[in-house]
Design an enzyme around this catalytic site. Sequence first.
Site, PDB file in Angstrom:
ATOM      1  CE1 TYR A 132      -3.100  -2.966  -0.194  1.00  0.00           C
ATOM      2  CE2 TYR A 132      -3.754  -2.568   2.244  1.00  0.00           C
ATOM      3  CZ  TYR A 132      -4.009  -3.065   1.065  1.00  0.00           C
ATOM      4  OH  TYR A 132      -4.732  -4.165   0.921  1.00  0.00           O
ATOM      5  CG  HIS A 151      -1.598  -9.020  -0.967  1.00  0.00           C
ATOM      6  ND1 HIS A 151      -1.199  -7.616  -0.737  1.00  0.00           N
ATOM      7  CD2 HIS A 151      -2.833  -8.636  -1.190  1.00  0.00           C
ATOM      8  CE1 HIS A 151      -1.844  -6.761  -0.944  1.00  0.00           C
ATOM      9  NE2 HIS A 151      -3.045  -7.329  -1.461  1.00  0.00           N
ATOM     10  CB  SER A 205     -13.522  -3.824  -2.034  1.00  0.00           C
ATOM     11  OG  SER A 205     -12.223  -3.622  -2.510  1.00  0.00           O
ATOM     12  N   PRO A 206     -15.730  -3.631   1.196  1.00  0.00           N
ATOM     13  CG  PRO A 206     -15.749  -2.921   3.457  1.00  0.00           C
ATOM     14  CD  PRO A 206     -14.783  -3.105   2.296  1.00  0.00           C
ATOM     15  N   GLY A 250     -17.778  -1.417  -1.830  1.00  0.00           N
ATOM     16  CA  GLY A 250     -17.655  -1.449  -3.238  1.00  0.00           C
ATOM     17  C   GLY A 250     -16.267  -0.952  -4.001  1.00  0.00           C
ATOM     18  N   GLY A 275     -13.251   1.979  -4.408  1.00  0.00           N
ATOM     19  CA  GLY A 275     -12.879   3.480  -4.693  1.00  0.00           C
ATOM     20  C   GLY A 275     -13.847   3.948  -5.675  1.00  0.00           C
TER      21      GLY A 275
HETATM   22  N1  LIG Z   1      -6.554  -8.447   0.289  1.00  0.00           N
HETATM   23  C1  LIG Z   1      -6.651  -7.528  -0.931  1.00  0.00           C
HETATM   24  O1  LIG Z   1      -6.359  -8.119  -2.119  1.00  0.00           O
HETATM   25  C2  LIG Z   1      -7.242  -6.327  -0.847  1.00  0.00           C
HETATM   26  C3  LIG Z   1      -7.696  -5.593  -2.131  1.00  0.00           C
HETATM   27  C4  LIG Z   1      -8.240  -4.287  -1.771  1.00  0.00           C
HETATM   28  C5  LIG Z   1      -8.722  -3.967  -0.602  1.00  0.00           C
HETATM   29  N2  LIG Z   1      -8.091  -4.533   0.394  1.00  0.00           N
HETATM   30  C6  LIG Z   1      -8.197  -4.058   2.085  1.00  0.00           C
HETATM   31  O2  LIG Z   1      -9.738  -3.647   1.956  1.00  0.00           O
HETATM   32  C7  LIG Z   1      -9.559  -2.039   2.510  1.00  0.00           C
HETATM   33  C8  LIG Z   1     -10.956  -1.609   1.981  1.00  0.00           C
HETATM   34  O3  LIG Z   1     -10.945  -1.769   0.454  1.00  0.00           O
HETATM   35  P1  LIG Z   1     -11.225  -0.833  -0.500  1.00  0.00           P
HETATM   36  O4  LIG Z   1     -10.602   0.549  -0.214  1.00  0.00           O
HETATM   37  O5  LIG Z   1     -10.779  -1.444  -2.059  1.00  0.00           O
HETATM   38  O6  LIG Z   1     -12.705  -0.551  -0.421  1.00  0.00           O
HETATM   39  P2  LIG Z   1     -14.054   0.073   0.269  1.00  0.00           P
HETATM   40  O7  LIG Z   1     -13.585   0.283   1.775  1.00  0.00           O
HETATM   41  O8  LIG Z   1     -14.949  -0.562  -0.092  1.00  0.00           O
HETATM   42  O9  LIG Z   1     -14.052   1.597  -0.488  1.00  0.00           O
HETATM   43  C9  LIG Z   1     -13.287   2.575   0.013  1.00  0.00           C
HETATM   44  C10 LIG Z   1     -13.530   3.991  -0.445  1.00  0.00           C
HETATM   45  O10 LIG Z   1     -14.993   4.096   0.158  1.00  0.00           O
HETATM   46  C11 LIG Z   1     -15.279   5.373   0.840  1.00  0.00           C
HETATM   47  N3  LIG Z   1     -15.892   5.201   1.937  1.00  0.00           N
HETATM   48  C12 LIG Z   1     -15.849   4.209   2.648  1.00  0.00           C
HETATM   49  N4  LIG Z   1     -16.645   4.160   3.904  1.00  0.00           N
HETATM   50  C13 LIG Z   1     -17.307   5.317   3.682  1.00  0.00           C
HETATM   51  C14 LIG Z   1     -18.510   5.857   4.250  1.00  0.00           C
HETATM   52  N5  LIG Z   1     -19.111   5.289   5.280  1.00  0.00           N
HETATM   53  N6  LIG Z   1     -19.133   6.983   3.678  1.00  0.00           N
HETATM   54  C15 LIG Z   1     -18.524   7.546   2.578  1.00  0.00           C
HETATM   55  N7  LIG Z   1     -17.364   6.776   1.756  1.00  0.00           N
HETATM   56  C16 LIG Z   1     -16.884   6.028   2.213  1.00  0.00           C
HETATM   57  C17 LIG Z   1     -13.869   5.933   1.048  1.00  0.00           C
HETATM   58  O11 LIG Z   1     -13.890   7.187   0.658  1.00  0.00           O
HETATM   59  P3  LIG Z   1     -12.779   8.403   1.086  1.00  0.00           P
HETATM   60  O12 LIG Z   1     -11.368   7.775   0.673  1.00  0.00           O
HETATM   61  O13 LIG Z   1     -13.082   9.708   0.190  1.00  0.00           O
HETATM   62  O14 LIG Z   1     -12.846   8.735   2.511  1.00  0.00           O
HETATM   63  C18 LIG Z   1     -12.737   5.055  -0.088  1.00  0.00           C
HETATM   64  O15 LIG Z   1     -12.429   5.713  -1.063  1.00  0.00           O
HETATM   65  C19 LIG Z   1      -8.227  -1.678   2.011  1.00  0.00           C
HETATM   66  O16 LIG Z   1      -7.824  -0.450   2.741  1.00  0.00           O
HETATM   67  C20 LIG Z   1      -7.461  -2.888   2.210  1.00  0.00           C
HETATM   68  O17 LIG Z   1      -7.187  -2.872   3.618  1.00  0.00           O
HETATM   69  C21 LIG Z   1      -7.517  -5.723   0.295  1.00  0.00           C
END
Ligand SMILES: NC(=O)c1ccc[n+]([C@@H]2O[C@H](COP(=O)([O-])OP(=O)(O)OC[C@H]3O[C@@H](n4cnc5c(N)ncnc54)[C@H](OP(=O)(O)O)[C@@H]3O)[C@@H](O)[C@H]2O)c1
Length: 292
Positions: free
Chosen positions: A56, A130, A210-211, A213, A215
Site C-alpha cells: 500500500y 496477499h 472493498s466492503p 464496493g 473506490g
Molecule cells: N486483500 C486484498 O487483495 C485487498 C484488495 C483491496 C482492498 N483490501 C483491503 O480492504 C480495504 C478496503 O478496501 P477498498 O478501499 O478497496 O474498498 P472500500 O472500503 O469498499 O472503499 C473505500 C472507499 O469508499 C469510501 N468510503 C468508505 N466508507 C465510507 C462511508 N462510510 N461513507 C462514504 N464513503 C466511504 C472511501 O472514501 P474516502 O477515501 O473519500 O474517505 C474510500 O475511497 C483496504 O484498505 C485494504 O485494507 C484488500
Amino acid sequence: MLHTRPLGPNAPAVSAIGYGGMHLSVTDRPTESDALRVIHAALDHGVTLLDTADVYCLDHSDIGHNERLFAKALATWGGDRSQVVLATKAGMIRPDGRWERDGRPAHITQACERSLAALGTDTIDLYQFHAPDPKVPFAESLGAFKALRDVGKIRFVGVSNVTVAQIEEARAIVPIVSVQNRLNPFFREAIEAGVVAHCAAHGIGFLAYSPVGGGRLNKKLPTHPLAVALGERHGATAHQIVLAWVRAQGPTVIPIPSARSIQHTLDSVHAAALTLSEDELGAIDRAEFSRA
Ligand SMILES: NC(=O)c1ccc[n+]([C@@H]2O[C@H](COP(=O)([O-])OP(=O)(O)OC[C@H]3O[C@@H](n4cnc5c(N)ncnc54)[C@H](OP(=O)(O)O)[C@@H]3O)[C@@H](O)[C@H]2O)c1
C-alpha cells in the site's frame, strides 16, 4: 465499546468493523498528519483491527508507506496497543507502480524482515498471504509463512484472495486464523463460491475487503434507491446499510472499509451497531447493484 467478533480460532476478539489503510497511501492520499488523524479517530472509536500491506504505497521505492503510517499512529496514540491487531500482508510487489504477485518463499521471507522494520516490531500480529501466485505452488508460499510463524516472527497467519480448496490446503500446512476476500453487494463471489460459509463453519474470520464496493463503486451508493430508502428508515447512510448487509452474511464476517476522511471512517465504524431485519437483508440480496 464497539461490538466485537472473534478474529479466528485461538485469536482474540476484534471490533466487528475494522479499518483498512490502503487509501491513505495510494494515489490521492492525504497528508501524513491528516492520515494519522484518521487512524487515531478509528482507534479512539474502538476499532481494534487495522489492515495494511507492504504494497500500500505508490511504487517500489515507496514500499512500506502504509505500514510506517500505522506504526507512527500506534506509537503516538494514547490507548492500549495490546488490544489492537495490526494485520499486514506479503506476496505482492509494485514495479513502476504496477500491482504484481510474487509468492516465492524467498520474497516472503525478505518482505517479512522489511515489514518488521517498517512496523518497528519483532512480531507481526497477523501476516496474510496477499494473493496466490500462479507461478509458485501455493504450498511453497504457505511454507514460508509457517517457517516465519515457527520462529516467532508472526503471531497469526491469514490468507487472501483464495478459494475454499486453497483455504484447506493452507490449513494443512499452518493454522489459518483469517481469510481476506472481496465482499460487497456489487461483488458476491465470496458467497456464491462458498468461502464465507466455509469460514463460518470453521470459525475462521472472514475479513471482507472493498466492503462498500471500492473506490469507484462506493460512490454509487448514495443514489442507490434501496440503500437510500433503508438508510432513511434506520437513520443511517447508504454506506452503513451496505456494511450491515456485509456483516450479516456470516457470523465471522468483519468488514474492513478504508477511508481518507474522518467523517467517512466514523460513519463506517458506527455501522457496527446497525442490524437489518431478515426482510431488509433479503431485499438487498435481490436488488441489482450495477457495476456499470
Ligand atoms: N486483500 C486484498 O487483495 C485487498 C484488495 C483491496 C482492498 N483490501 C483491503 O480492504 C480495504 C478496503 O478496501 P477498498 O478501499 O478497496 O474498498 P472500500 O472500503 O469498499 O472503499 C473505500 C472507499 O469508499 C469510501 N468510503 C468508505 N466508507 C465510507 C462511508 N462510510 N461513507 C462514504 N464513503 C466511504 C472511501 O472514501 P474516502 O477515501 O473519500 O474517505 C474510500 O475511497 C483496504 O484498505 C485494504 O485494507 C484488500
